[in-house]
Design an enzyme around this catalytic site. Structure first.
Site, PDB file in Angstrom:
ATOM      1  N   GLY A  69     -17.442 -18.926 -10.174  1.00 22.57           N
ATOM      2  CA  GLY A  69     -16.057 -19.186  -9.786  1.00 22.57           C
ATOM      3  C   GLY A  69     -15.059 -18.536 -10.728  1.00 22.57           C
ATOM      4  O   GLY A  69     -14.039 -17.982 -10.298  1.00 22.57           O
ATOM      5  N   THR A  70     -15.342 -18.587 -12.021  1.00 20.13           N
ATOM      6  CA  THR A  70     -14.404 -18.041 -13.002  1.00 20.13           C
ATOM      7  C   THR A  70     -14.218 -16.543 -12.789  1.00 20.13           C
ATOM      8  O   THR A  70     -13.082 -16.042 -12.752  1.00 20.13           O
ATOM      9  CB  THR A  70     -14.919 -18.316 -14.434  1.00 20.13           C
ATOM     10  OG1 THR A  70     -15.023 -19.738 -14.598  1.00 20.13           O
ATOM     11  CG2 THR A  70     -14.007 -17.745 -15.490  1.00 20.13           C
ATOM     12  N   ASN A 147     -10.076 -29.744  -8.522  1.00 13.26           N
ATOM     13  CA  ASN A 147     -11.337 -30.189  -9.118  1.00 13.26           C
ATOM     14  C   ASN A 147     -11.227 -31.517  -9.855  1.00 13.26           C
ATOM     15  O   ASN A 147     -12.201 -32.227 -10.015  1.00 13.26           O
ATOM     16  CB  ASN A 147     -11.883 -29.116 -10.068  1.00 13.26           C
ATOM     17  CG  ASN A 147     -10.853 -28.612 -11.040  1.00 13.26           C
ATOM     18  OD1 ASN A 147      -9.780 -28.157 -10.647  1.00 13.26           O
ATOM     19  ND2 ASN A 147     -11.153 -28.693 -12.322  1.00 13.26           N
ATOM     20  N   GLN A 175     -14.213 -26.066  -5.068  1.00 14.10           N
ATOM     21  CA  GLN A 175     -14.502 -27.483  -4.786  1.00 14.10           C
ATOM     22  C   GLN A 175     -14.417 -27.794  -3.298  1.00 14.10           C
ATOM     23  O   GLN A 175     -14.814 -28.886  -2.873  1.00 14.10           O
ATOM     24  CB  GLN A 175     -13.536 -28.390  -5.563  1.00 14.10           C
ATOM     25  CG  GLN A 175     -13.622 -28.264  -7.074  1.00 14.10           C
ATOM     26  CD  GLN A 175     -14.920 -28.824  -7.655  1.00 14.10           C
ATOM     27  OE1 GLN A 175     -15.636 -29.601  -7.030  1.00 14.10           O
ATOM     28  NE2 GLN A 175     -15.238 -28.421  -8.881  1.00 14.10           N
ATOM     29  N   SER A 195     -18.237 -20.849  -6.046  1.00 13.74           N
ATOM     30  CA  SER A 195     -19.185 -20.922  -7.157  1.00 13.74           C
ATOM     31  C   SER A 195     -20.484 -21.557  -6.655  1.00 13.74           C
ATOM     32  O   SER A 195     -20.446 -22.584  -5.969  1.00 13.74           O
ATOM     33  CB  SER A 195     -18.592 -21.783  -8.274  1.00 13.74           C
ATOM     34  OG  SER A 195     -19.579 -22.078  -9.235  1.00 13.74           O
ATOM     35  N   HIS A 197     -23.021 -23.111  -8.298  1.00 11.97           N
ATOM     36  CA  HIS A 197     -23.603 -24.343  -8.856  1.00 11.97           C
ATOM     37  C   HIS A 197     -22.873 -25.616  -8.442  1.00 11.97           C
ATOM     38  O   HIS A 197     -23.278 -26.714  -8.798  1.00 11.97           O
ATOM     39  CB  HIS A 197     -23.744 -24.241 -10.387  1.00 11.97           C
ATOM     40  CG  HIS A 197     -22.458 -24.290 -11.154  1.00 11.97           C
ATOM     41  ND1 HIS A 197     -22.075 -25.399 -11.884  1.00 11.97           N
ATOM     42  CD2 HIS A 197     -21.482 -23.377 -11.326  1.00 11.97           C
ATOM     43  CE1 HIS A 197     -20.918 -25.138 -12.481  1.00 11.97           C
ATOM     44  NE2 HIS A 197     -20.542 -23.916 -12.160  1.00 11.97           N
ATOM     45  N   THR A 233     -26.701  -5.125 -12.739  1.00 17.12           N
ATOM     46  CA  THR A 233     -27.846  -5.454 -11.877  1.00 17.12           C
ATOM     47  C   THR A 233     -27.659  -6.848 -11.287  1.00 17.12           C
ATOM     48  O   THR A 233     -27.331  -7.789 -12.006  1.00 17.12           O
ATOM     49  CB  THR A 233     -29.156  -5.377 -12.701  1.00 17.12           C
ATOM     50  OG1 THR A 233     -29.238  -4.064 -13.241  1.00 17.12           O
ATOM     51  CG2 THR A 233     -30.369  -5.666 -11.835  1.00 17.12           C
ATOM     52  N   CYS A 320     -15.221 -31.374 -19.666  1.00 17.72           N
ATOM     53  CA  CYS A 320     -14.484 -30.621 -20.683  1.00 17.72           C
ATOM     54  C   CYS A 320     -15.109 -29.241 -20.840  1.00 17.72           C
ATOM     55  O   CYS A 320     -16.298 -29.054 -20.625  1.00 17.72           O
ATOM     56  CB  CYS A 320     -14.460 -31.366 -22.009  1.00 17.72           C
ATOM     57  SG  CYS A 320     -15.956 -32.258 -22.364  1.00 17.72           S
TER      58      CYS A 320
HETATM   59  N1  PLP Z   1     -12.449 -23.251  -9.967  1.00 18.06           N
HETATM   60  C1  PLP Z   1     -12.611 -24.565  -9.808  1.00 18.06           C
HETATM   61  C2  PLP Z   1     -11.703 -25.323  -8.903  1.00 18.06           C
HETATM   62  C3  PLP Z   1     -13.657 -25.229 -10.466  1.00 18.06           C
HETATM   63  O1  PLP Z   1     -13.819 -26.536 -10.310  1.00 18.06           O
HETATM   64  C4  PLP Z   1     -14.498 -24.472 -11.322  1.00 18.06           C
HETATM   65  C5  PLP Z   1     -15.562 -25.131 -12.097  1.00 18.06           C
HETATM   66  O2  PLP Z   1     -15.438 -26.266 -12.476  1.00 18.06           O
HETATM   67  C6  PLP Z   1     -14.292 -23.090 -11.434  1.00 18.06           C
HETATM   68  C7  PLP Z   1     -13.255 -22.513 -10.749  1.00 18.06           C
HETATM   69  C8  PLP Z   1     -15.168 -22.224 -12.301  1.00 18.06           C
HETATM   70  O3  PLP Z   1     -16.429 -22.022 -11.689  1.00 18.06           O
HETATM   71  P1  PLP Z   1     -17.693 -21.533 -12.550  1.00 18.06           P
HETATM   72  O4  PLP Z   1     -18.173 -22.721 -13.310  1.00 18.06           O
HETATM   73  O5  PLP Z   1     -18.687 -21.081 -11.512  1.00 18.06           O
HETATM   74  O6  PLP Z   1     -17.231 -20.418 -13.395  1.00 18.06           O
END
Ligand code: PLP
Length: 375
Positions: A69-70, A147, A175, A195, A197, A233, A320
């Site tokens: 996600g990041t 989130n 989310q 994301s 996970h 990769t 956190c």
């Molecule tokens: N965006 C939201 C709304 C999230 O809740 C999170 C993770 O908690 C992320 C982005 C980041 O995702 P990742 O942990 O896959 O980098």
């Protein structure tokens, strides 16, 4: 152990694990290799791209696999640097740090960033965005669901506004996926982050959906994988798992919502009986998986530790980051005072939770809050 921290990381779906395993064990080949094993790995990436696209009504070539996600959020935000010499990004005060800190960096590089405040339930209103969109606006980024407090944003309406005004729209759906139907054929969304996970996939994978024609630009340069947008990769095992997870969470969203909303509301009803407790966020526009409460005069970091000892996994306002606790920017944006922010507990559900677990967890939380208050 009762696991109520699914917004931080959800259990890996057994089918996702089965999809990943062959690419960890017998087929370790590089998907760019020309031999049979390489071709098989490449076919797995192609199949996963098709699965992910099908789950959100997109075309396979609109799916770019990332590390999570990041990275997807960063890819969307940094792409704004190249949008027709426009220099303004509109976002909200309650985004994930992946958006907020990427915007902060762009601000440092000279772009203008406008952060819209939510109302006291955490809802961001389209009118407030309309009021600040101008000819210089490159991008609007508003998350689909929060989130920390689970508030669902009017992202369809905000997308329509952006389409009408010719501004690109990104939504962080990390989310929302699996909890809200997301169909790119009907939504005016140009980019969307996922994301793995959070939805039964494996950590270290995710995707950015970018509608055909959206001028995204790479942040990572190298061998030109992912149609040149994300070199390196491919994480074949995690990508295969993500494809399966996307299919599985999209299978029966209405039934998933019915079942989880019932458990969520049962938990809310029980926690509301604790004196001086308050639900954070909206009662109605809320993810079926999210319960966020504030307990007055409670140190929620200590509460989370006690709950852990009693067999309940929970978070303070959010998980956190890197083990550091910061006072929640989301709860602050809602106008909560420090006492309520410091007493915030987030409980997030998955399909694996049972009614019995909810009853037990509510009893343990009630007892732990009373015990901490009595000193
Ligand atoms: N965006 C939201 C709304 C999230 O809740 C999170 C993770 O908690 C992320 C982005 C980041 O995702 P990742 O942990 O896959 O980098």
């Amino acid at each position: 152990m009762i696991y109520l921290d699914n917004a931080a990381s959800a259990p890996v779906h057994p089918k996702a694990l089965s999809a990943a395993m062959p690419f960890i064990t017998e087929n370790f080949a590089n998907p760019s290799s020309a031999h049979t094993l390489g071709r098989e790995a490449r076919l797995a990436v192609i199949a996963a791209r098709e699965q992910c696209a099908a789950a959100i009504g997109a075309q396979p070539e609109e799916i770019y696999f990332t590390s999570g996600g990041t990275e997807s959020d960063n890819l969307a935000i940094f792409s704004a640097l190249g949008f027709n010499d426009k220099h303004k990004i509109i976002t909200t005060e309650i985004e994930h740090p992946a958006i907020l800190n990427a915007c902060k960096e762009l601000q440092r590089r000279g772009l203008e960033v406008v952060r819209i405040s939510p109302d006291s339930e955490g809802i961001v209103h389209a009118e407030d965005i309309a009021a600040v969109i101008d000819n210089n606006t490159a991008l609007v980024s508003v998350m689909a669901a929060n989130n920390e407090i689970g508030t669902i944003q009017p992202f369809a309406e905000i997308g329509e506004l952006c389409r009408r005004t010719g501004v690109l729209f990104h939504t962080d759906a990390v989310q929302a996926v699996g909890n809200i139907p997301l169909d790119m054929r009907v939504l005016d969304v140009d980019m969307l982050s996922v994301s793995a996970h959070k939805i039964g996939g494996i950590k270290g994978a995710g995707l950015l959906y970018a509608r055909k024609g959206t001028p995204i630009s790479p942040m990572i340069f190298g061998g030109g994988q992912e149609m040149g947008m994300r070199s390196g990769t491919e994480n074949v095992a995690a990508i295969a798992a993500l494809g399966t997870a996307m299919t599985e969470v999209g299978r029966n969203i209405p039934e998933h919502r019915r079942r989880l909303s019932r458990l969520r509301d049962m938990l809310i009803e029980k926690l509301e009986k604790i004196p001086d407790s308050r639900l954070n966020g909206s009662h109605t526009d809320r993810l079926c998986s999210n319960v966020s409460f504030s307990f007055a005069d409670i140190d929620s970091e200590a509460l989370v530790m006690t709950l852990d000892l009693m067999g309940v996994c929970a978070s303070t306002a959010s998980a956190c980051s890197a083990g550091k606790h910061h006072r929640s920017h989301v709860l602050a944006a809602l106008g909560l005072d420090e006492n309520r922010i410091d007493g915030a507990l987030r409980l997030t559900l998955s399909d694996q939770n049972t009614e019995e677990e909810i009853v037990t967890a509510a009893g343990i939380i009630t007892e732990c809050v009373a015990r901490q208050r009595s000193g």
